[in-house]
Design a protein around this motif. Sequence first.
Motif, PDB file in Angstrom:
ATOM      1  N   LEU A   1       4.680  65.641 -55.516  1.00 46.98           N
ATOM      2  CA  LEU A   1       5.657  65.132 -56.484  1.00 46.98           C
ATOM      3  C   LEU A   1       6.307  63.826 -56.025  1.00 46.98           C
ATOM      4  O   LEU A   1       6.521  62.911 -56.820  1.00 46.98           O
ATOM      5  CB  LEU A   1       6.722  66.204 -56.735  1.00 46.98           C
ATOM      6  N   ASP A   2       6.612  63.720 -54.733  1.00 46.20           N
ATOM      7  CA  ASP A   2       7.319  62.526 -54.259  1.00 46.20           C
ATOM      8  C   ASP A   2       6.451  61.264 -54.291  1.00 46.20           C
ATOM      9  O   ASP A   2       6.954  60.162 -54.097  1.00 46.20           O
ATOM     10  CB  ASP A   2       7.912  62.757 -52.854  1.00 46.20           C
ATOM     11  N   GLN A   3       5.152  61.437 -54.553  1.00 54.76           N
ATOM     12  CA  GLN A   3       4.281  60.259 -54.633  1.00 54.76           C
ATOM     13  C   GLN A   3       4.221  59.657 -56.038  1.00 54.76           C
ATOM     14  O   GLN A   3       3.658  58.576 -56.225  1.00 54.76           O
ATOM     15  CB  GLN A   3       2.855  60.642 -54.198  1.00 54.76           C
ATOM     16  N   VAL A   4       4.775  60.375 -57.008  1.00 55.19           N
ATOM     17  CA  VAL A   4       4.669  59.917 -58.396  1.00 55.19           C
ATOM     18  C   VAL A   4       5.635  58.757 -58.637  1.00 55.19           C
ATOM     19  O   VAL A   4       6.819  58.857 -58.358  1.00 55.19           O
ATOM     20  CB  VAL A   4       4.965  61.076 -59.374  1.00 55.19           C
ATOM     21  N   LYS A   5       5.103  57.665 -59.172  1.00 52.19           N
ATOM     22  CA  LYS A   5       5.915  56.450 -59.334  1.00 52.19           C
ATOM     23  C   LYS A   5       6.272  56.141 -60.773  1.00 52.19           C
ATOM     24  O   LYS A   5       7.022  55.206 -61.043  1.00 52.19           O
ATOM     25  CB  LYS A   5       5.163  55.260 -58.741  1.00 52.19           C
ATOM     26  N   GLY A   6       5.723  56.911 -61.708  1.00 54.52           N
ATOM     27  CA  GLY A   6       6.036  56.619 -63.102  1.00 54.52           C
ATOM     28  C   GLY A   6       5.503  57.681 -64.038  1.00 54.52           C
ATOM     29  O   GLY A   6       4.706  58.524 -63.634  1.00 54.52           O
TER      30      GLY A   6
ATOM     31  N   TRP B   1      -0.007  55.065 -57.720  1.00 54.31           N
ATOM     32  CA  TRP B   1      -0.363  53.765 -57.156  1.00 54.31           C
ATOM     33  C   TRP B   1       0.827  52.805 -57.201  1.00 54.31           C
ATOM     34  O   TRP B   1       1.756  52.989 -57.981  1.00 54.31           O
ATOM     35  CB  TRP B   1      -1.528  53.134 -57.941  1.00 54.31           C
ATOM     36  N   SER B   2       0.753  51.769 -56.379  1.00 55.86           N
ATOM     37  CA  SER B   2       1.808  50.746 -56.376  1.00 55.86           C
ATOM     38  C   SER B   2       1.874  50.080 -57.752  1.00 55.86           C
ATOM     39  O   SER B   2       0.903  50.103 -58.510  1.00 55.86           O
ATOM     40  CB  SER B   2       1.480  49.676 -55.331  1.00 55.86           C
ATOM     41  N   THR B   3       3.008  49.484 -58.061  1.00 52.28           N
ATOM     42  CA  THR B   3       3.178  48.829 -59.364  1.00 52.28           C
ATOM     43  C   THR B   3       2.073  47.807 -59.604  1.00 52.28           C
ATOM     44  O   THR B   3       1.464  47.765 -60.671  1.00 52.28           O
ATOM     45  CB  THR B   3       4.551  48.131 -59.428  1.00 52.28           C
ATOM     46  N   GLU B   4       1.791  47.030 -58.598  1.00 51.36           N
ATOM     47  CA  GLU B   4       0.803  45.963 -58.751  1.00 51.36           C
ATOM     48  C   GLU B   4      -0.574  46.539 -59.093  1.00 51.36           C
ATOM     49  O   GLU B   4      -1.237  46.110 -60.035  1.00 51.36           O
ATOM     50  CB  GLU B   4       0.746  45.162 -57.448  1.00 51.36           C
ATOM     51  N   ARG B   5      -0.958  47.524 -58.298  1.00 54.27           N
ATOM     52  CA  ARG B   5      -2.274  48.114 -58.542  1.00 54.27           C
ATOM     53  C   ARG B   5      -2.311  48.816 -59.893  1.00 54.27           C
ATOM     54  O   ARG B   5      -3.299  48.719 -60.630  1.00 54.27           O
ATOM     55  CB  ARG B   5      -2.603  49.107 -57.422  1.00 54.27           C
TER      56      ARG B   5
ATOM     57  N   ALA C   1      14.831  56.195 -64.670  1.00 54.34           N
ATOM     58  CA  ALA C   1      15.374  55.402 -63.556  1.00 54.34           C
ATOM     59  C   ALA C   1      16.026  56.327 -62.522  1.00 54.34           C
ATOM     60  O   ALA C   1      15.897  56.115 -61.319  1.00 54.34           O
ATOM     61  CB  ALA C   1      16.385  54.381 -64.078  1.00 54.34           C
ATOM     62  N   ASP C   2      16.683  57.380 -63.014  1.00 51.99           N
ATOM     63  CA  ASP C   2      17.307  58.365 -62.124  1.00 51.99           C
ATOM     64  C   ASP C   2      16.293  59.009 -61.190  1.00 51.99           C
ATOM     65  O   ASP C   2      16.630  59.431 -60.095  1.00 51.99           O
ATOM     66  CB  ASP C   2      17.932  59.505 -62.943  1.00 51.99           C
ATOM     67  N   ARG C   3      15.095  59.135 -61.662  1.00 52.43           N
ATOM     68  CA  ARG C   3      14.058  59.739 -60.826  1.00 52.43           C
ATOM     69  C   ARG C   3      13.429  58.712 -59.886  1.00 52.43           C
ATOM     70  O   ARG C   3      12.518  59.049 -59.141  1.00 52.43           O
ATOM     71  CB  ARG C   3      12.983  60.395 -61.699  1.00 52.43           C
ATOM     72  N   GLY C   4      13.881  57.511 -59.960  1.00 50.88           N
ATOM     73  CA  GLY C   4      13.392  56.484 -59.034  1.00 50.88           C
ATOM     74  C   GLY C   4      12.043  55.916 -59.414  1.00 50.88           C
ATOM     75  O   GLY C   4      11.350  55.318 -58.580  1.00 50.88           O
ATOM     76  N   TYR C   5      11.638  56.062 -60.669  1.00 47.73           N
ATOM     77  CA  TYR C   5      10.336  55.541 -61.075  1.00 47.73           C
ATOM     78  C   TYR C   5      10.343  54.016 -61.017  1.00 47.73           C
ATOM     79  O   TYR C   5      11.359  53.376 -61.277  1.00 47.73           O
ATOM     80  CB  TYR C   5       9.985  55.993 -62.499  1.00 47.73           C
TER      81      TYR C   5
END
Length: 575
Positions: free
Chosen positions: A336-341, A562-566, A365-369
């Motif tokens: 779960l902590d790897q999810v970015k969005g 994945w990172s935002t860029e990727r 945003a609260d979830r840090g996405y």
Amino acid sequence: MISNARILGVLAELAKLIALDEGSSQAFKVRAYENAIHGIEGYPGNVSILTVKEMEAIKGVGGSIATRVKEFVDTGSVKKLDELRAKYPPALVELLKVPGLGPKTLKLIRAELGIETLDDLKAAIDRQALRELPGLGRTTEEKIAKSIERLGLHGKDRRTPIAEAMPIAAGLATELAALPGVEAAIPAGSLRRLAETIGDIDIVVAADDAQQVMQAVATHPAATEIVGSGETKTSILTRSGLQVDVRVVAPSQLGAALLYFTGSKAHNVALRQRAIDRGWLLNEYGLFEGEELLAAADESEIYQRLDLPLLPPSIRENQGEIEAAANGSLPDLVSLDQVKGDLHFHSDQSGDGRSSLEEMVAAAADRGYTYLAITEHGEDLAINGSSREQMLAHRDRIRELNTKYPEMSLLFGCELNIGPQGSLDYDPEFRLLFDWTVASVHSHFDLPAEVQTSRLLKAMADPAVNAIGHLTGRYIGRRPGIELDVDTVLEGLAVSGVALELNGALDRLDASAKVTRGAVAAGVTLVISTDSHHTSDLRRMAYGVANAQRGWAAAADVANTWSTERFLDFTRSRR
Ligand code: DGT
Ligand code: CA
Ligand code: CA
Ligand code: ZN
């Protein structure tokens, strides 16, 4: 203290029975209950400590419903609910699960044909009595017959969809955990493994004083019958006939007990054999070498002593996970902590959305996405969809709002609707205006498998499509998904570079864990999404991730880790 989950359960039951009573799920009273449920779902505090007036301040909760909630909190029951339960016995209410059999039809067949149970219904179908009734006809009768067959509603070993069992288990566990002297109360069994359907709920409670826990369970208002009671185990039946087994263990043995009662049985057997191979004994009390205790308090310690990493509950099915973990070939499972969005996400711009764009984005945003795709329904979905003009105006709102969240990339997205022949909303050029799209099936569930397969292949051939949403459209236990040639569809996804969505809604869990495992093997890119329509839906991400683990998905397979860029590169890769 009474959990919100229990209150929600009571309100949901009232809504269902009132719909039956009114002969319509659209009746004003029913909608009032649904609004109240949505309001309470989004309320962060405990409702049972509120006064009627304070409850009324919750969005969607009116005076009469607040009074009923208060009645439940104070007396443990609701008079209106008791009356309705007497009028509509569980076996009758159960029939509402049959697709094509709504409150109106059920009321009609009960009045005209005296149908009270599933057996009555099947008998009536057999003698072709339904088709004679006004407004029903032969097609409806055949559809109902097929639904009964495909849902497996018959037979004594009926299983409960996880979406139904989860709130009951979570509510009970929260209440037990709040008892004095209780250190933990954790749902185990198939529920913890995130199986699609649940035979019974198993709750493991860590406490030194078992007696008071047993007392609390036996006298719990959700218990309509006590089917077993001992010093450390009590089993109750809930009103819907679901069994709950509660076991109390010493806190020092919690890990061993959790491991044992989480199962699966086959996983336990294989683990125990691993212990035996080392000359040890593994049971629900601990891992032992002769008299000596090696590990018991933590699951991870037990795995460690057996030279294994802590395996997430969702993969404990003895489908090769122990061997793979032992020889290092188990994928580095997504967490779960790897999810970015989140990539399937509605606001009230969609007809079925229930929170504003601002609220939904704030919750993300609260979830840090760091990225988020807003995917309102496309124009083809009547009522819920948005026109071109509305979409373009929405794009402006999204861009504007994004200036307030510089740390997050907001994507202007769309949930495209896949038509019966694979057509999509708008036109090719307009579709390319979206930064991200997920294309999903929302109708025509009964077409033959070949047609469904080419329908999906056609949709994924469109360069504007980034992902296929809720692959089969199933609702576990309520609506069977579309039939399709899974291998062909997965190959299509792998070749086209379109992602497969793992939808975290508990009643969907679509694609299934099994299909996910095939997708990983076929090299398909995955995305895990919540399909949120309300700020309270974002927590579904945990279920989506657990289901991805269940399908042996690694973080590398899941594009929204994945990172935002990727990730942004990926969104443009097919255009
Ligand atoms: P369900 O309730 O049918 O959805 O499936 P489970 O997995 O929750 O099964 P259940 O409720 O019969 O038992 C809970 C767990 O307890 C099960 O996953 C493993 C453990 N367990 C139960 N009976 C046995 C047994 O005879 N041997 C072993 N090794 N474990 C057992
Ligand atoms: Ca169970
Ligand atoms: Ca059980
Ligand atoms: Zn959606």
